[in-house]
Design an enzyme around this catalytic site. Structure first.
Site, PDB file in Angstrom:
ATOM      1  N   LYS A  55       0.848  -1.214   0.000  1.00  0.00           N
ATOM      2  CA  LYS A  55       0.000   0.000   0.000  1.00  0.00           C
ATOM      3  C   LYS A  55       0.877   1.257   0.000  1.00  0.00           C
ATOM      4  CE  LYS A  55      -2.067  -1.220   3.880  1.00  0.00           C
ATOM      5  NZ  LYS A  55      -1.356  -2.486   4.192  1.00  0.00           N
ATOM      6  N   ARG A  96      -9.968   0.609   8.590  1.00  0.00           N
ATOM      7  CA  ARG A  96      -9.426  -0.684   8.998  1.00  0.00           C
ATOM      8  C   ARG A  96     -10.450  -1.518   9.753  1.00  0.00           C
ATOM      9  NH1 ARG A  96      -3.759   0.461   8.900  1.00  0.00           N
ATOM     10  NH2 ARG A  96      -2.517  -1.348   9.431  1.00  0.00           N
ATOM     11  N   ARG A 108      12.074  -4.790   5.244  1.00  0.00           N
ATOM     12  CA  ARG A 108      11.684  -3.408   4.884  1.00  0.00           C
ATOM     13  C   ARG A 108      12.549  -2.376   5.593  1.00  0.00           C
ATOM     14  NH1 ARG A 108       5.622  -1.424   5.566  1.00  0.00           N
ATOM     15  NH2 ARG A 108       5.872  -2.215   7.691  1.00  0.00           N
ATOM     16  N   ARG A 138      11.099  -0.478  11.065  1.00  0.00           N
ATOM     17  CA  ARG A 138       9.975  -0.172  11.954  1.00  0.00           C
ATOM     18  C   ARG A 138       9.946  -1.123  13.136  1.00  0.00           C
ATOM     19  NH1 ARG A 138       4.712   0.660   8.239  1.00  0.00           N
ATOM     20  NH2 ARG A 138       3.825  -0.610   9.897  1.00  0.00           N
ATOM     21  N   ARG A 183      -0.272  -8.554  13.690  1.00  0.00           N
ATOM     22  CA  ARG A 183      -0.879  -7.607  12.732  1.00  0.00           C
ATOM     23  C   ARG A 183      -1.678  -8.372  11.678  1.00  0.00           C
ATOM     24  NH1 ARG A 183       4.369  -4.844  10.933  1.00  0.00           N
ATOM     25  NH2 ARG A 183       3.146  -3.802   9.341  1.00  0.00           N
TER      26      ARG A 183
HETATM   27  P1  AP5 Z   1       4.824  -1.512   1.939  1.00  0.00           P
HETATM   28  O1  AP5 Z   1       4.421  -0.806   0.682  1.00  0.00           O
HETATM   29  O2  AP5 Z   1       5.546  -0.741   2.981  1.00  0.00           O
HETATM   30  O3  AP5 Z   1       3.555  -2.281   2.564  1.00  0.00           O
HETATM   31  P2  AP5 Z   1       2.242  -1.736   3.244  1.00  0.00           P
HETATM   32  O4  AP5 Z   1       1.084  -2.417   2.572  1.00  0.00           O
HETATM   33  O5  AP5 Z   1       2.229  -0.251   3.283  1.00  0.00           O
HETATM   34  O6  AP5 Z   1       2.425  -2.396   4.682  1.00  0.00           O
HETATM   35  P3  AP5 Z   1       2.417  -1.747   6.156  1.00  0.00           P
HETATM   36  O7  AP5 Z   1       3.220  -2.666   7.030  1.00  0.00           O
HETATM   37  O8  AP5 Z   1       2.836  -0.325   6.139  1.00  0.00           O
HETATM   38  O9  AP5 Z   1       0.935  -1.894   6.532  1.00  0.00           O
HETATM   39  P4  AP5 Z   1       0.299  -1.913   7.904  1.00  0.00           P
HETATM   40  O10 AP5 Z   1      -1.105  -1.933   7.492  1.00  0.00           O
HETATM   41  O11 AP5 Z   1       0.693  -2.973   8.843  1.00  0.00           O
HETATM   42  O12 AP5 Z   1       0.925  -0.634   8.646  1.00  0.00           O
HETATM   43  P5  AP5 Z   1       0.412   0.840   8.922  1.00  0.00           P
HETATM   44  O13 AP5 Z   1       1.579   1.719   8.910  1.00  0.00           O
HETATM   45  O14 AP5 Z   1      -0.763   1.154   8.078  1.00  0.00           O
HETATM   46  O15 AP5 Z   1       5.712  -2.794   1.489  1.00  0.00           O
HETATM   47  C1  AP5 Z   1       6.277  -3.644   2.474  1.00  0.00           C
HETATM   48  C2  AP5 Z   1       7.685  -4.085   2.021  1.00  0.00           C
HETATM   49  O16 AP5 Z   1       7.579  -4.903   0.858  1.00  0.00           O
HETATM   50  C3  AP5 Z   1       8.613  -2.926   1.622  1.00  0.00           C
HETATM   51  O17 AP5 Z   1       9.910  -3.247   2.023  1.00  0.00           O
HETATM   52  C4  AP5 Z   1       8.519  -2.865   0.095  1.00  0.00           C
HETATM   53  O18 AP5 Z   1       9.707  -2.367  -0.500  1.00  0.00           O
HETATM   54  C5  AP5 Z   1       8.282  -4.341  -0.256  1.00  0.00           C
HETATM   55  N1  AP5 Z   1       7.416  -4.526  -1.407  1.00  0.00           N
HETATM   56  C6  AP5 Z   1       6.247  -3.853  -1.685  1.00  0.00           C
HETATM   57  N2  AP5 Z   1       5.674  -4.328  -2.816  1.00  0.00           N
HETATM   58  C7  AP5 Z   1       6.507  -5.338  -3.259  1.00  0.00           C
HETATM   59  C8  AP5 Z   1       6.463  -6.230  -4.388  1.00  0.00           C
HETATM   60  N3  AP5 Z   1       5.464  -6.200  -5.271  1.00  0.00           N
HETATM   61  N4  AP5 Z   1       7.455  -7.151  -4.503  1.00  0.00           N
HETATM   62  C9  AP5 Z   1       8.478  -7.197  -3.602  1.00  0.00           C
HETATM   63  N5  AP5 Z   1       8.578  -6.377  -2.533  1.00  0.00           N
HETATM   64  C10 AP5 Z   1       7.605  -5.454  -2.360  1.00  0.00           C
HETATM   65  O19 AP5 Z   1      -0.137   0.717  10.429  1.00  0.00           O
HETATM   66  C11 AP5 Z   1       0.729   0.504  11.521  1.00  0.00           C
HETATM   67  C12 AP5 Z   1      -0.059   0.462  12.819  1.00  0.00           C
HETATM   68  O20 AP5 Z   1      -0.724   1.732  13.055  1.00  0.00           O
HETATM   69  C13 AP5 Z   1      -1.180  -0.573  12.915  1.00  0.00           C
HETATM   70  O21 AP5 Z   1      -0.692  -1.846  13.274  1.00  0.00           O
HETATM   71  C14 AP5 Z   1      -2.089   0.053  13.977  1.00  0.00           C
HETATM   72  O22 AP5 Z   1      -1.567  -0.139  15.272  1.00  0.00           O
HETATM   73  C15 AP5 Z   1      -2.007   1.540  13.663  1.00  0.00           C
HETATM   74  N6  AP5 Z   1      -3.063   1.996  12.716  1.00  0.00           N
HETATM   75  C16 AP5 Z   1      -2.841   2.510  11.461  1.00  0.00           C
HETATM   76  N7  AP5 Z   1      -3.997   2.819  10.868  1.00  0.00           N
HETATM   77  C17 AP5 Z   1      -4.977   2.487  11.738  1.00  0.00           C
HETATM   78  C18 AP5 Z   1      -6.394   2.559  11.690  1.00  0.00           C
HETATM   79  N8  AP5 Z   1      -7.033   3.004  10.600  1.00  0.00           N
HETATM   80  N9  AP5 Z   1      -7.103   2.125  12.763  1.00  0.00           N
HETATM   81  C19 AP5 Z   1      -6.479   1.679  13.874  1.00  0.00           C
HETATM   82  N10 AP5 Z   1      -5.134   1.591  13.991  1.00  0.00           N
HETATM   83  C20 AP5 Z   1      -4.382   1.981  12.926  1.00  0.00           C
HETATM   84 MG    MG Z   2       2.373   1.225   4.869  1.00  0.00          MG
END
Ligand code: AP5
Ligand code: MG
Length: 245
Positions: free
Chosen positions: A43, A118, A157, A190, A201
């Site tokens: 994402k 979410r 990552r 992270r 997660r």
């Molecule tokens: P990346 O693009 O970083 O993946 P992502 O989908 O953004 O994954 P996240 O870990 O950021 O999602 P998340 O939902 O857990 O975290 P968030 O920050 O939203 O790609 C990942 C890796 O893969 C990278 O190294 C990239 O280079 C590689 N990659 C990507 N595509 C690839 C491909 N096609 N092939 C090979 N490699 C690839 O949330 C964190 C925390 O915040 C949550 O756990 C929660 O506690 C809180 N939070 C956030 N939003 C909310 C909400 N709405 N409600 C409640 N709590 C929330």
């Molecule tokens: Mg992300």
């Protein structure tokens, strides 16, 4: 950003950024798009590409929360523990946060919602917030990927904290090891990218977040992308969806 901070960025990068802004103003689509998918689905990776191409604002709730944690505020301290366990922050807190962000001028050209909604209550509240200004979600793009693949991705990552740009030591390495391509600042891992937290997660995603896929399917605005392929192939599909549907 002050003048000193700009001085760290090369002239070529600054000119490229001006050109990008000029070009993407021409292509502004004024859509509101939700990116859905497991942690590690890509994402953040594709939000950065959408932001560069279409000048939409990028609302990553994870990045906004991590910024609050880094500020050292009392609220940030509470968030830190919850995020390090891989649990979700309360719906009400998240909905208020997104409401404030959507009202910013940067979102007038459209918005990419990355990590929000979410839960079903967050999705319902988002619809209500947008309705108040005659808007709605135009598309929800579901980046579909298997669990084992995302565990490998998250383990490798590296993130640039100020921008949220992500890299992978093997799949998407920066030009210089450990350093952000654009600013030259250091990359970090992270706190929640440890194996036990990743597993939690994923569990939280399956139980609380995945029902949102059906929520948008029923509205007829869900688009599914196979997110197990190389980034460039996925990006081609996302561009087509965003531009033509
Ligand atoms: P990346 O693009 O970083 O993946 P992502 O989908 O953004 O994954 P996240 O870990 O950021 O999602 P998340 O939902 O857990 O975290 P968030 O920050 O939203 O790609 C990942 C890796 O893969 C990278 O190294 C990239 O280079 C590689 N990659 C990507 N595509 C690839 C491909 N096609 N092939 C090979 N490699 C690839 O949330 C964190 C925390 O915040 C949550 O756990 C929660 O506690 C809180 N939070 C956030 N939003 C909310 C909400 N709405 N409600 C409640 N709590 C929330
Ligand atoms: Mg992300």
């Amino acid at each position: 950003m002050d003048t000193q901070a700009y001085s760290k960025i090369s002239n070529a990068a600054l000119i490229q950024e001006l050109y990008r802004r000029y070009r993407c103003q021409e292509e502004a689509l004024r859509k509101r798009i939700v990116l859905l998918g497991m942690p590690g689905a890509g994402k953040g990776t594709h939000s950065a590409k959408m932001l560069a191409r279409f000048c939409m604002c990028h609302l990553s709730t994870g990045d906004l929360l991590r910024e609050e944690v880094r500020s050292g505020s009392e609220f940030g301290k509470k968030l830190k523990g919850i995020m390090e366990r891989g649990e979700l922050i309360e719906d009400e807190v998240m909905c208020n946060l997104i409401k404030q962000q959507l009202a910013k001028p940067a979102c007038a050209n459209g918005a990419i919602l990355d990590g929000f909604p979410r839960t079903i209550p967050q999705a319902e509240k988002l619809d209500q917030i947008l309705k108040q200004s005659g808007q709605s979600i135009d598309q929800a793009i579901f980046m579909n990927v298997q669990e084992q693949i995302v565990v490998d991705r998250l383990g490798g990552r590296w993130t640039h904290l100020n921008s949220g740009r992500t890299y992978h030591y093997k799949f998407n390495p920066p030009k210089v090891h450990g350093v952000d391509d654009v600013t030259g600042e250091p990359l970090v891992q992270r706190e929640d990218d440890k194996e036990a937290t990743i597993r939690n997660r994923l569990h939280v995603y399956q139980t609380k977040t995945s029902p949102i896929i059906d929520y948008y399917r029923k509205k007829g605005i869900l688009f599914e992308v196979n997110a197990e392929r190389p980034v460039n192939d996925i990006w081609k599909d996302i561009k087509t969806i965003v531009k033509t549907k």
